[in-house]
Write a protein that holds these residues in place. Structure first.
Motif, PDB file in Angstrom:
ATOM      1  N   GLY A   7       0.779  -1.215   0.000  1.00  0.00           N
ATOM      2  CA  GLY A   7       0.000   0.000   0.000  1.00  0.00           C
ATOM      3  C   GLY A   7       0.818   1.275   0.000  1.00  0.00           C
ATOM      4  N   PRO A   8       0.194   2.349   0.453  1.00  0.00           N
ATOM      5  CA  PRO A   8       0.784   3.683   0.383  1.00  0.00           C
ATOM      6  C   PRO A   8       2.173   3.785   1.000  1.00  0.00           C
ATOM      7  CG  PRO A   8      -1.503   3.826   1.054  1.00  0.00           C
ATOM      8  CD  PRO A   8      -1.152   2.371   1.041  1.00  0.00           C
ATOM      9  N   ASN A   9       3.012   4.500   0.312  1.00  0.00           N
ATOM     10  CA  ASN A   9       4.373   4.858   0.718  1.00  0.00           C
ATOM     11  C   ASN A   9       5.381   3.712   0.654  1.00  0.00           C
ATOM     12  OD1 ASN A   9       3.856   7.655   1.284  1.00  0.00           O
ATOM     13  ND2 ASN A   9       2.722   6.944   3.079  1.00  0.00           N
ATOM     14  N   LEU A  10       4.946   2.501   0.365  1.00  0.00           N
ATOM     15  CA  LEU A  10       5.912   1.409   0.273  1.00  0.00           C
ATOM     16  C   LEU A  10       6.768   1.516  -0.985  1.00  0.00           C
ATOM     17  CD1 LEU A  10       3.610  -1.033   2.000  1.00  0.00           C
ATOM     18  CD2 LEU A  10       5.974  -0.664   2.694  1.00  0.00           C
ATOM     19  N   ASN A  11       6.347   2.335  -1.935  1.00  0.00           N
ATOM     20  CA  ASN A  11       7.199   2.634  -3.090  1.00  0.00           C
ATOM     21  C   ASN A  11       8.425   3.451  -2.670  1.00  0.00           C
ATOM     22  OD1 ASN A  11       5.179   4.737  -2.615  1.00  0.00           O
ATOM     23  ND2 ASN A  11       6.044   5.769  -4.402  1.00  0.00           N
ATOM     24  N   ARG A  12       8.437   3.964  -1.458  1.00  0.00           N
ATOM     25  CA  ARG A  12       9.552   4.774  -0.946  1.00  0.00           C
ATOM     26  C   ARG A  12      10.509   3.967  -0.070  1.00  0.00           C
ATOM     27  NH1 ARG A  12      10.750   9.146  -3.222  1.00  0.00           N
ATOM     28  NH2 ARG A  12      11.293  10.177  -1.293  1.00  0.00           N
ATOM     29  N   LEU A  13      10.347   2.646  -0.053  1.00  0.00           N
ATOM     30  CA  LEU A  13      11.289   1.818   0.706  1.00  0.00           C
ATOM     31  C   LEU A  13      12.710   2.123   0.251  1.00  0.00           C
ATOM     32  CD1 LEU A  13       9.557  -1.691   0.814  1.00  0.00           C
ATOM     33  CD2 LEU A  13       9.947  -0.134   2.738  1.00  0.00           C
ATOM     34  N   GLY A  14      13.628   2.142   1.196  1.00  0.00           N
ATOM     35  CA  GLY A  14      15.015   2.459   0.903  1.00  0.00           C
ATOM     36  C   GLY A  14      15.317   3.940   1.044  1.00  0.00           C
ATOM     37  N   LEU A  15      14.284   4.769   0.915  1.00  0.00           N
ATOM     38  CA  LEU A  15      14.431   6.216   1.047  1.00  0.00           C
ATOM     39  C   LEU A  15      13.742   6.729   2.310  1.00  0.00           C
ATOM     40  CD1 LEU A  15      13.633   7.175  -2.651  1.00  0.00           C
ATOM     41  CD2 LEU A  15      15.895   7.042  -1.576  1.00  0.00           C
ATOM     42  N   ARG A  16      12.597   6.176   2.606  1.00  0.00           N
ATOM     43  CA  ARG A  16      11.765   6.626   3.726  1.00  0.00           C
ATOM     44  C   ARG A  16      12.169   5.919   5.013  1.00  0.00           C
ATOM     45  NH1 ARG A  16       6.121   4.402   5.170  1.00  0.00           N
ATOM     46  NH2 ARG A  16       5.511   5.800   6.836  1.00  0.00           N
ATOM     47  N   GLU A  17      12.596   6.653   5.978  1.00  0.00           N
ATOM     48  CA  GLU A  17      12.922   6.138   7.305  1.00  0.00           C
ATOM     49  C   GLU A  17      13.721   4.823   7.262  1.00  0.00           C
ATOM     50  OE1 GLU A  17       9.720   6.933  10.419  1.00  0.00           O
ATOM     51  OE2 GLU A  17       8.540   6.835   8.555  1.00  0.00           O
ATOM     52  N   PRO A  18      14.920   4.841   6.704  1.00  0.00           N
ATOM     53  CA  PRO A  18      15.699   3.606   6.613  1.00  0.00           C
ATOM     54  C   PRO A  18      16.001   2.981   7.975  1.00  0.00           C
ATOM     55  CG  PRO A  18      16.984   5.500   5.852  1.00  0.00           C
ATOM     56  CD  PRO A  18      15.603   5.977   6.085  1.00  0.00           C
ATOM     57  N   GLY A  19      15.986   3.778   9.035  1.00  0.00           N
ATOM     58  CA  GLY A  19      16.184   3.228  10.372  1.00  0.00           C
ATOM     59  C   GLY A  19      15.021   2.339  10.813  1.00  0.00           C
ATOM     60  N   VAL A  20      13.865   2.555  10.225  1.00  0.00           N
ATOM     61  CA  VAL A  20      12.669   1.764  10.544  1.00  0.00           C
ATOM     62  C   VAL A  20      12.469   0.655   9.521  1.00  0.00           C
ATOM     63  CG1 VAL A  20      10.142   1.831  10.782  1.00  0.00           C
ATOM     64  CG2 VAL A  20      11.538   3.711  11.682  1.00  0.00           C
ATOM     65  N   TYR A  21      12.598   0.998   8.232  1.00  0.00           N
ATOM     66  CA  TYR A  21      12.240   0.075   7.153  1.00  0.00           C
ATOM     67  C   TYR A  21      13.436  -0.555   6.442  1.00  0.00           C
ATOM     68  CZ  TYR A  21       7.716   2.288   7.815  1.00  0.00           C
ATOM     69  OH  TYR A  21       6.557   2.766   8.360  1.00  0.00           O
ATOM     70  N   GLY A  22      14.654  -0.111   6.751  1.00  0.00           N
ATOM     71  CA  GLY A  22      15.833  -0.658   6.102  1.00  0.00           C
ATOM     72  C   GLY A  22      16.194   0.106   4.838  1.00  0.00           C
ATOM     73  N   SER A  23      17.249  -0.340   4.199  1.00  0.00           N
ATOM     74  CA  SER A  23      17.772   0.358   3.020  1.00  0.00           C
ATOM     75  C   SER A  23      17.382  -0.310   1.710  1.00  0.00           C
ATOM     76  CB  SER A  23      19.296   0.452   3.113  1.00  0.00           C
ATOM     77  OG  SER A  23      19.852  -0.851   3.168  1.00  0.00           O
ATOM     78  N   GLN A  24      16.720  -1.456   1.777  1.00  0.00           N
ATOM     79  CA  GLN A  24      16.309  -2.120   0.545  1.00  0.00           C
ATOM     80  C   GLN A  24      15.082  -1.448  -0.034  1.00  0.00           C
ATOM     81  OE1 GLN A  24      16.334  -6.256   2.204  1.00  0.00           O
ATOM     82  NE2 GLN A  24      17.547  -6.634   0.356  1.00  0.00           N
ATOM     83  N   THR A  25      14.938  -1.515  -1.341  1.00  0.00           N
ATOM     84  CA  THR A  25      13.858  -0.845  -2.066  1.00  0.00           C
ATOM     85  C   THR A  25      12.666  -1.777  -2.301  1.00  0.00           C
ATOM     86  OG1 THR A  25      14.664  -1.507  -4.237  1.00  0.00           O
ATOM     87  CG2 THR A  25      15.596   0.527  -3.286  1.00  0.00           C
ATOM     88  N   LEU A  26      11.589  -1.189  -2.786  1.00  0.00           N
ATOM     89  CA  LEU A  26      10.424  -1.987  -3.174  1.00  0.00           C
ATOM     90  C   LEU A  26      10.813  -2.981  -4.269  1.00  0.00           C
ATOM     91  CD1 LEU A  26       7.369  -2.616  -3.048  1.00  0.00           C
ATOM     92  CD2 LEU A  26       7.057  -0.815  -4.776  1.00  0.00           C
ATOM     93  N   GLU A  27      11.639  -2.550  -5.199  1.00  0.00           N
ATOM     94  CA  GLU A  27      12.087  -3.454  -6.265  1.00  0.00           C
ATOM     95  C   GLU A  27      12.857  -4.638  -5.673  1.00  0.00           C
ATOM     96  OE1 GLU A  27      12.589  -0.047  -6.340  1.00  0.00           O
ATOM     97  OE2 GLU A  27      10.881   0.288  -7.676  1.00  0.00           O
ATOM     98  N   ASP A  28      13.680  -4.380  -4.656  1.00  0.00           N
ATOM     99  CA  ASP A  28      14.380  -5.474  -3.967  1.00  0.00           C
ATOM    100  C   ASP A  28      13.382  -6.433  -3.344  1.00  0.00           C
ATOM    101  OD1 ASP A  28      16.914  -4.323  -4.535  1.00  0.00           O
ATOM    102  OD2 ASP A  28      16.898  -3.190  -2.642  1.00  0.00           O
ATOM    103  N   LEU A  29      12.367  -5.890  -2.684  1.00  0.00           N
ATOM    104  CA  LEU A  29      11.341  -6.719  -2.056  1.00  0.00           C
ATOM    105  C   LEU A  29      10.610  -7.558  -3.092  1.00  0.00           C
ATOM    106  CD1 LEU A  29       9.499  -7.660   0.254  1.00  0.00           C
ATOM    107  CD2 LEU A  29       8.177  -5.538  -0.075  1.00  0.00           C
ATOM    108  N   GLU A  30      10.227  -6.953  -4.199  1.00  0.00           N
ATOM    109  CA  GLU A  30       9.493  -7.685  -5.231  1.00  0.00           C
ATOM    110  C   GLU A  30      10.346  -8.792  -5.834  1.00  0.00           C
ATOM    111  OE1 GLU A  30       8.161  -4.507  -7.769  1.00  0.00           O
ATOM    112  OE2 GLU A  30       6.360  -4.180  -6.537  1.00  0.00           O
ATOM    113  N   ARG A  31      11.615  -8.510  -6.096  1.00  0.00           N
ATOM    114  CA  ARG A  31      12.514  -9.548  -6.623  1.00  0.00           C
ATOM    115  C   ARG A  31      12.658 -10.683  -5.620  1.00  0.00           C
ATOM    116  NH1 ARG A  31      15.446  -5.192  -8.787  1.00  0.00           N
ATOM    117  NH2 ARG A  31      16.868  -5.165  -7.015  1.00  0.00           N
TER     118      ARG A  31
END
Length: 143
Positions: A7-31
């Protein structure tokens, strides 16, 4: 075939709050989800939207499109979207709710999920691994 929805804002993985969500991106998650699906012998389709209505449509159409279960990270919609809750409860597929962070260890408003009660289960705080565990559950439940 499993449907992975973010859902919302998960396209910002890796950029948004890396201390909370980590440094990997949505593309990393999908792969990663696609690789896990291949390992588990299950086709996986990943989708992300910042729009509630799009998520509702994907949930409503999932069974007709041949999916056998849904892993969903509703993002902030978790805490207030009764429309999302109704879409999940109004269809036949099993759904597992997943959160990358431990929502119960965060702000008070994140402690309540309006969607979890209509899902088969909820996985929180295990990072990307939570998606794999949700996928494994759905595959096992299907067997």
């Amino acid at each position: 075939m499993l449907l992975i929805l973010n859902g919302p804002n998960l396209n910002r993985l890796g950029l948004r709050e890396p201390g909370v969500y980590g440094s990997q991106t949505l593309e990393d998650l999908e792969r990663q989800c696609e690789a896990w699906g291949a390992e588990l012998g299950e086709a996986v389709t990943c989708r992300q939207s910042n729009y509630e209505g799009q998520l509702l449509e994907w949930i409503q159409e999932a069974q007709e499109q041949g999916f056998s279960g849904i892993v969903i990270n509703p993002g902030a919609l978790t805490h207030y979207s009764y429309a999302l809750r109704d879409a999940i409860s109004g269809q036949q597929l099993p759904v597992v709710e997943v959160h990358i962070s431990n929502v119960d260890a965060r702000e008070e408003f994140r402690h309540r999920s309006v969607t979890a009660a209509v899902c088969k289960g909820k996985i929180s705080g295990l990072g990307f691994l939570g998606y794999r565990l949700g996928m494994e559950y759905l595959i096992e439940a299907e067997a």
